[in-house]
Design a protein around this motif. Sequence first.
Motif, PDB file in Angstrom:
ATOM      1  N   SER A 174      12.029   3.631   7.582  1.00  0.00           N
ATOM      2  CA  SER A 174      12.696   4.860   6.240  1.00  0.00           C
ATOM      3  C   SER A 174      10.833   4.557   5.342  1.00  0.00           C
ATOM      4  N   LEU A 175      10.561   3.228   5.817  1.00  0.00           N
ATOM      5  CA  LEU A 175       9.148   3.017   4.454  1.00  0.00           C
ATOM      6  C   LEU A 175       8.129   4.198   4.806  1.00  0.00           C
ATOM      7  N   SER A 176       7.925   4.480   6.317  1.00  0.00           N
ATOM      8  CA  SER A 176       7.164   5.497   6.637  1.00  0.00           C
ATOM      9  C   SER A 176       7.409   6.795   6.408  1.00  0.00           C
ATOM     10  N   SER A 177       9.224   7.409   6.128  1.00  0.00           N
ATOM     11  CA  SER A 177       8.986   8.621   6.099  1.00  0.00           C
ATOM     12  C   SER A 177       8.950   8.773   4.845  1.00  0.00           C
ATOM     13  N   LEU A 178       9.450   8.073   3.427  1.00  0.00           N
ATOM     14  CA  LEU A 178       9.309   7.941   2.602  1.00  0.00           C
ATOM     15  C   LEU A 178       7.471   7.769   1.452  1.00  0.00           C
ATOM     16  N   THR A 179       6.902   7.407   2.886  1.00  0.00           N
ATOM     17  CA  THR A 179       5.472   7.494   2.135  1.00  0.00           C
ATOM     18  C   THR A 179       4.645   8.869   2.954  1.00  0.00           C
ATOM     19  N   ALA A 239       5.357  11.339  -2.538  1.00  0.00           N
ATOM     20  CA  ALA A 239       4.793  10.558  -1.488  1.00  0.00           C
ATOM     21  C   ALA A 239       3.456   9.436  -1.604  1.00  0.00           C
ATOM     22  N   VAL A 240       2.590  10.739  -2.613  1.00  0.00           N
ATOM     23  CA  VAL A 240       1.679  10.042  -3.378  1.00  0.00           C
ATOM     24  C   VAL A 240       1.779   8.114  -4.732  1.00  0.00           C
ATOM     25  N   GLN A 241       3.435   9.066  -5.370  1.00  0.00           N
ATOM     26  CA  GLN A 241       3.760   8.487  -6.156  1.00  0.00           C
ATOM     27  C   GLN A 241       4.335   7.089  -5.561  1.00  0.00           C
ATOM     28  N   PHE A 272       1.229  -0.069  -2.887  1.00  0.00           N
ATOM     29  CA  PHE A 272       0.040  -0.358  -2.993  1.00  0.00           C
ATOM     30  C   PHE A 272      -0.538  -1.121  -4.009  1.00  0.00           C
ATOM     31  N   THR A 273       0.550  -0.914  -5.289  1.00  0.00           N
ATOM     32  CA  THR A 273      -0.251  -1.215  -6.616  1.00  0.00           C
ATOM     33  C   THR A 273       0.486  -2.311  -7.250  1.00  0.00           C
ATOM     34  N   SER A 274       2.042  -1.784  -7.382  1.00  0.00           N
ATOM     35  CA  SER A 274       2.680  -2.501  -8.288  1.00  0.00           C
ATOM     36  C   SER A 274       3.310  -3.813  -8.015  1.00  0.00           C
ATOM     37  N   ILE A 301       2.666   3.561   8.658  1.00  0.00           N
ATOM     38  CA  ILE A 301       2.484   3.436   6.988  1.00  0.00           C
ATOM     39  C   ILE A 301       1.355   3.135   6.295  1.00  0.00           C
ATOM     40  N   LEU A 302       0.722   2.488   6.480  1.00  0.00           N
ATOM     41  CA  LEU A 302      -0.722   2.444   5.899  1.00  0.00           C
ATOM     42  C   LEU A 302      -1.529   3.661   6.314  1.00  0.00           C
ATOM     43  N   ALA A 303      -1.590   3.934   7.299  1.00  0.00           N
ATOM     44  CA  ALA A 303      -1.946   5.762   7.488  1.00  0.00           C
ATOM     45  C   ALA A 303      -1.798   6.236   6.866  1.00  0.00           C
ATOM     46  N   ASN A 304      -0.200   6.858   5.950  1.00  0.00           N
ATOM     47  CA  ASN A 304       0.295   7.942   5.699  1.00  0.00           C
ATOM     48  C   ASN A 304      -0.256   7.363   3.816  1.00  0.00           C
ATOM     49  N   ILE A 305      -0.260   5.632   3.353  1.00  0.00           N
ATOM     50  CA  ILE A 305      -0.924   5.630   2.231  1.00  0.00           C
ATOM     51  C   ILE A 305      -2.024   6.301   1.870  1.00  0.00           C
TER      52      ILE A 305
END
Length: 267
Positions: free
Chosen positions: A199-204, A213-215, A221-223, A256-260
């Motif tokens: 699900s996290l992969s899908s969200l990003t 996805a950017v938000q 990554f920062t919060s 997930i990291l690649a998506n970010i």
Amino acid sequence: TSVGDNDKAQFANTATPAADNAMPLSSSRWNILEHNVRSLPLFYPLEQSAVFVPQASVSILAARIAAILQSRSIAASFDAVNAKVDCVSKSRVEFRIRLYRGRGEYNHGIIAEVQRRAGFDLSYACDVNAILDAAEGKNTKECEGIIPTTYHSETEGKEDIDYIDSSEEFESLQIISDILCPKDNSEVMIEHSDFAMASLSSLTSFDRMGERAVQISNELFTSERCADLRQYVFSRVSQDTNQTLSQCLMIQSLEILANIVKNFSHS
């Protein structure tokens, strides 16, 4: 009764019947005959999302599954010859249901397996549980407390995008964090970690979520409130990958990291 890895090793070697090519493909009903259900192949990697139904009638089992798919408004294409049905949920998750005949000490029943093919949403777990419960003849109940992911197009107004702090996606991030990083440090079940990471992969994914996805990636990554979840993702990349589960989690974390990283290029 759920069928897991320990059960798979107990299936004995039996012949697999050939498919009856004369049997028509049904798009409205699952008209399965007994000979259409093949024995579970040897060493088949059966999904955790599977149940064994003893003394099951193939026609009754198929009717139960078809009924729950209809009641949950899940689009389905039924294949009687191969005892399978390809599905698309309301949240656009694609998955397959397949029936197998048990082996050895399990030859007195049918295995119903649900296998995700593409997409993910937190509500998918509810669909799977309902399908497996229906296969066993249990009363199905709606899941409570699950907030489904809502997908938005890239053309939505910027005001909508900026108001993401109260969006369902951020609430879903919190749910994922609660699943993967429980406050009591309890052990996370394999199936729970798998669907949470998917699900996290899908969200990003920018392809699925667009600008949101950017938000979401920025938040992850920062919060500070996502610190535990962020650490979980990074730690899966660096952990020992000798075990199959660790390898799967590592691949999901890398995705997930690649998506970010990709999303940062859109910001």
